[in-house]
Design a protein around this motif. Structure first.
Motif, PDB file in Angstrom:
ATOM      1  N   ARG A 113       0.830  -1.217   0.000  1.00 12.75           N
ATOM      2  CA  ARG A 113       0.000   0.000   0.000  1.00 12.75           C
ATOM      3  C   ARG A 113       0.861   1.262   0.000  1.00 12.75           C
ATOM      4  NH1 ARG A 113      -2.452   3.495  -1.102  1.00 12.75           N
ATOM      5  NH2 ARG A 113      -4.565   4.171  -0.600  1.00 12.75           N
ATOM      6  N   ILE A 114       1.979   1.216   0.704  1.00 17.00           N
ATOM      7  CA  ILE A 114       2.808   2.424   0.815  1.00 17.00           C
ATOM      8  C   ILE A 114       3.457   2.789  -0.522  1.00 17.00           C
ATOM      9  CG2 ILE A 114       4.955   1.288   1.574  1.00 17.00           C
ATOM     10  CD1 ILE A 114       3.512   4.652   2.791  1.00 17.00           C
ATOM     11  N   THR A 115       3.579   1.807  -1.427  1.00 15.87           N
ATOM     12  CA  THR A 115       4.267   2.125  -2.699  1.00 15.87           C
ATOM     13  C   THR A 115       3.476   3.119  -3.547  1.00 15.87           C
ATOM     14  OG1 THR A 115       3.338   0.230  -3.923  1.00 15.87           O
ATOM     15  CG2 THR A 115       5.443  -0.132  -2.764  1.00 15.87           C
ATOM     16  N   THR A 116       2.163   3.241  -3.284  1.00 16.41           N
ATOM     17  CA  THR A 116       1.395   4.255  -4.033  1.00 16.41           C
ATOM     18  C   THR A 116       1.521   5.630  -3.371  1.00 16.41           C
ATOM     19  OG1 THR A 116      -0.714   3.987  -2.865  1.00 16.41           O
ATOM     20  CG2 THR A 116      -0.322   2.495  -4.708  1.00 16.41           C
ATOM     21  N   ILE A 117       2.238   5.674  -2.234  1.00 15.69           N
ATOM     22  CA  ILE A 117       2.343   6.924  -1.465  1.00 15.69           C
ATOM     23  C   ILE A 117       3.774   7.469  -1.438  1.00 15.69           C
ATOM     24  CG2 ILE A 117       2.073   7.954   0.835  1.00 15.69           C
ATOM     25  CD1 ILE A 117      -0.307   6.017   1.275  1.00 15.69           C
ATOM     26  N   TYR A 118       4.729   6.652  -0.982  1.00 18.04           N
ATOM     27  CA  TYR A 118       6.067   7.267  -0.832  1.00 18.04           C
ATOM     28  C   TYR A 118       6.810   7.369  -2.165  1.00 18.04           C
ATOM     29  CZ  TYR A 118       8.182   2.540  -0.025  1.00 18.04           C
ATOM     30  OH  TYR A 118       8.611   1.263  -0.106  1.00 18.04           O
ATOM     31  N   GLU A 119       7.878   8.143  -2.137  1.00 15.97           N
ATOM     32  CA  GLU A 119       8.641   8.451  -3.368  1.00 15.97           C
ATOM     33  C   GLU A 119       7.751   9.085  -4.441  1.00 15.97           C
ATOM     34  OE1 GLU A 119      11.959   8.101  -3.902  1.00 15.97           O
ATOM     35  OE2 GLU A 119      12.344   7.276  -1.902  1.00 15.97           O
ATOM     36  N   GLY A 120       6.758   9.860  -3.999  1.00 17.55           N
ATOM     37  CA  GLY A 120       5.832  10.507  -4.938  1.00 17.55           C
ATOM     38  C   GLY A 120       4.510   9.773  -4.955  1.00 17.55           C
ATOM     39  N   THR A 121       3.469  10.434  -4.415  1.00 20.35           N
ATOM     40  CA  THR A 121       2.157   9.775  -4.368  1.00 20.35           C
ATOM     41  C   THR A 121       1.607   9.599  -5.787  1.00 20.35           C
ATOM     42  OG1 THR A 121       0.969  11.862  -4.239  1.00 20.35           O
ATOM     43  CG2 THR A 121       1.616  10.865  -2.142  1.00 20.35           C
ATOM     44  N   SER A 122       0.604   8.732  -5.899  1.00 21.61           N
ATOM     45  CA  SER A 122       0.013   8.498  -7.226  1.00 21.61           C
ATOM     46  C   SER A 122      -0.524   9.798  -7.834  1.00 21.61           C
ATOM     47  CB  SER A 122      -1.113   7.469  -7.134  1.00 21.61           C
ATOM     48  OG  SER A 122      -0.559   6.186  -6.955  1.00 21.61           O
ATOM     49  N   GLU A 123      -1.058  10.664  -6.979  1.00 16.57           N
ATOM     50  CA  GLU A 123      -1.604  11.923  -7.515  1.00 16.57           C
ATOM     51  C   GLU A 123      -0.486  12.808  -8.076  1.00 16.57           C
ATOM     52  OE1 GLU A 123      -2.371  10.699  -4.350  1.00 16.57           O
ATOM     53  OE2 GLU A 123      -4.082   9.706  -5.282  1.00 16.57           O
ATOM     54  N   ILE A 124       0.640  12.835  -7.355  1.00 17.51           N
ATOM     55  CA  ILE A 124       1.772  13.643  -7.837  1.00 17.51           C
ATOM     56  C   ILE A 124       2.341  13.017  -9.122  1.00 17.51           C
ATOM     57  CG2 ILE A 124       4.081  14.541  -7.254  1.00 17.51           C
ATOM     58  CD1 ILE A 124       1.644  15.865  -5.725  1.00 17.51           C
ATOM     59  N   MET A 125       2.322  11.689  -9.201  1.00  9.56           N
ATOM     60  CA  MET A 125       2.746  11.014 -10.446  1.00  9.56           C
ATOM     61  C   MET A 125       1.828  11.411 -11.606  1.00  9.56           C
ATOM     62  SD  MET A 125       5.422   9.148  -9.746  1.00  9.56           S
ATOM     63  CE  MET A 125       5.890  10.447  -8.636  1.00  9.56           C
ATOM     64  N   ASN A 189      -8.710  22.678 -15.357  1.00  2.37           N
ATOM     65  CA  ASN A 189      -9.266  21.825 -14.285  1.00  2.37           C
ATOM     66  C   ASN A 189      -8.186  20.840 -13.869  1.00  2.37           C
ATOM     67  OD1 ASN A 189     -12.292  22.447 -14.352  1.00  2.37           O
ATOM     68  ND2 ASN A 189     -11.823  22.028 -16.507  1.00  2.37           N
ATOM     69  N   GLN A 190      -7.756  20.943 -12.621  1.00  4.66           N
ATOM     70  CA  GLN A 190      -6.701  20.036 -12.170  1.00  4.66           C
ATOM     71  C   GLN A 190      -7.143  18.567 -12.299  1.00  4.66           C
ATOM     72  OE1 GLN A 190      -5.658  19.361  -8.014  1.00  4.66           O
ATOM     73  NE2 GLN A 190      -3.603  20.136  -8.421  1.00  4.66           N
ATOM     74  N   HIS A 191      -8.423  18.326 -12.049  1.00  6.33           N
ATOM     75  CA  HIS A 191      -8.894  16.939 -12.097  1.00  6.33           C
ATOM     76  C   HIS A 191      -8.759  16.359 -13.513  1.00  6.33           C
ATOM     77  CE1 HIS A 191     -10.809  13.338 -10.758  1.00  6.33           C
ATOM     78  NE2 HIS A 191     -11.842  13.478 -11.568  1.00  6.33           N
TER      79      HIS A 191
END
Ligand SMILES: Cc1cc2nc3c(=O)[nH]c(=O)nc-3n(C[C@H](O)[C@H](O)[C@H](O)COP(=O)(O)OP(=O)(O)OC[C@H]3O[C@@H](n4cnc5c(N)ncnc54)[C@H](O)[C@@H]3O)c2cc1C
Length: 305
Positions: A113-125, A189-191
């Motif tokens: 689960r953490i791999t979608t968060i650390y080193e750049g979250t999925s949203e930042i990706m 629109n950011q979304h």
């Protein structure tokens, strides 16, 4: 590195769910023989993980051979593999019928689960991917993804089974979406921008998996690579993922383009034609048979591993 964590964790989870379901008898037979189980909880995850593997290895090989940074490709690899690993682990908990400690899958799920968060979250990706590819779209006057699609169409002429034509449809549709977003200034629109980032990642991974399937068939893959699937199995997996990616690009793309803008019926019909929606729908033909075959490969009922 984090992309590889996601890929490895996803497969570690599936590799526990698969033998369990071959043994577990429910309603007169093993779970592994029930389409409602395999085609939801196993096969789609195999396809997404293998698409991620293709993209990770293609990117790593390019970094090794060119020394380039390939930041955007790194973001796509990290995004797709961590999301695929996380959903595969989640599906594996379902496949095992619960959070049973001995199966290890609940631990794998917590770890992945953490791999979608650390080193750049999925949203930042998603932001990184869309922002960078947007520049490429502008620089090439909208041709970047059309060119990629044409390259795959060319490959399809000599390798008709690898899903390159389907991946190409997704890439053409993506180019049309980006152009519409440019003309109508929709990325304010950011979304919309972030969702385009997701669609870019899917479309590029479909191209990458088709390339990998063709290279496997030609015996041209790096000998150090994973050899879990033979050429026939990998081309089938590639067609499954390419269908998902092309449909996702077209359908989600339509959703956000229409949702962010005013568009009349005539324009809408025109845009649906540009995206080649009906051609993308037609490519879904054969999907269930391909999923049946991949399930047979995964459970060793036919050759392919
Ligand atoms: C187990 C673990 C290990 C870690 N290891 C390290 C480490 O070794 N080194 C290190 O430097 N950090 C490490 N981190 C930190 C990790 O990188 C951050 O937790 C992560 O980047 C999220 O940043 P944040 O906590 O500031 O969340 P926030 O910035 O508060 O973000 C919260 C949520 O909002 C979203 N969000 C943020 N900005 C935007 C935006 N502009 N638009 C849309 N959505 C947005 C994010 O995607 C996220 O989902 C670790 C974290 C954990 C949990």
């Amino acid at each position: 590195m984090v992309a590889a964590f996601g890929l490895g964790a996803g497969w570690a989870a599936l590799d526990r769910a698969i033998p369990y379901s071959a043994e577990r008898i429910q309603a007169g037979g093993p779970l592994s023989e029930k389409q409602g189980y395999t085609h939801k909880l196993i096969v789609p995850h195999v396809a997404r993980l293998e698409a991620s593997r293709a993209y990770i290895e293609e990117t790593a090989e390019r970094i090794d051979s060119t020394g380039d940074n390939l930041n955007t490709e790194g973001a796509i690899a990290k995004y797709m593999a961590s999301e695929a690993g996380n959903t595969a682990a989640d599906a594996s908990i379902q496949a095992l019928g619960g959070y049973v400690k001995e199966y290890m899958v609940e631990k794998i799920k917590r770890d992945v689960r953490i791999t979608t968060i650390y080193e750049g979250t999925s949203e930042i990706m998603e932001m990184t991917i869309c922002r960078d590819r947007w520049q490429l779209h502008l620089k090439t006057r909208g041709q970047h993804y059309h060119n990629e699609a044409r390259r795959l169409e060319e490959l399809h002429m000599s390798h008709s089974q690898a899903g390159a034509n389907i991946a190409a449809l997704g890439l053409h549709a993506l180019a049309e979406l980006l152009e519409r977003a440019r003309l109508r200034r929709l990325t304010r629109n950011q979304h919309v921008m972030f969702r385009l980032g997701e669609l870019i990642a899917y479309a590029e991974c479909a191209g990458s998996l088709a390339n990998r399937a063709i290279r496997v068939a030609e015996g041209k893959l790096n000998p150090k690579t994973d050899a879990r699937f033979n050429p026939e199995a990998l081309t089938t997996i590639s067609r499954i993922f390419a269908r998902e990616a092309a449909l996702k690009v077209a359908q989600d793309g339509m959703r956000w383009i229409v949702g962010a803008d005013e568009i009349n019926d005539a324009e809408l019909a025109e845009f649906e034609k540009k995206l080649k929606l009906s051609a993308i729908h037609r490519t879904q033909a054969g999907l269930i048979a391909d999923m049946d075959f991949v399930a047979d490969v995964v459970y060793g009922r036919v050759g392919g591993k």
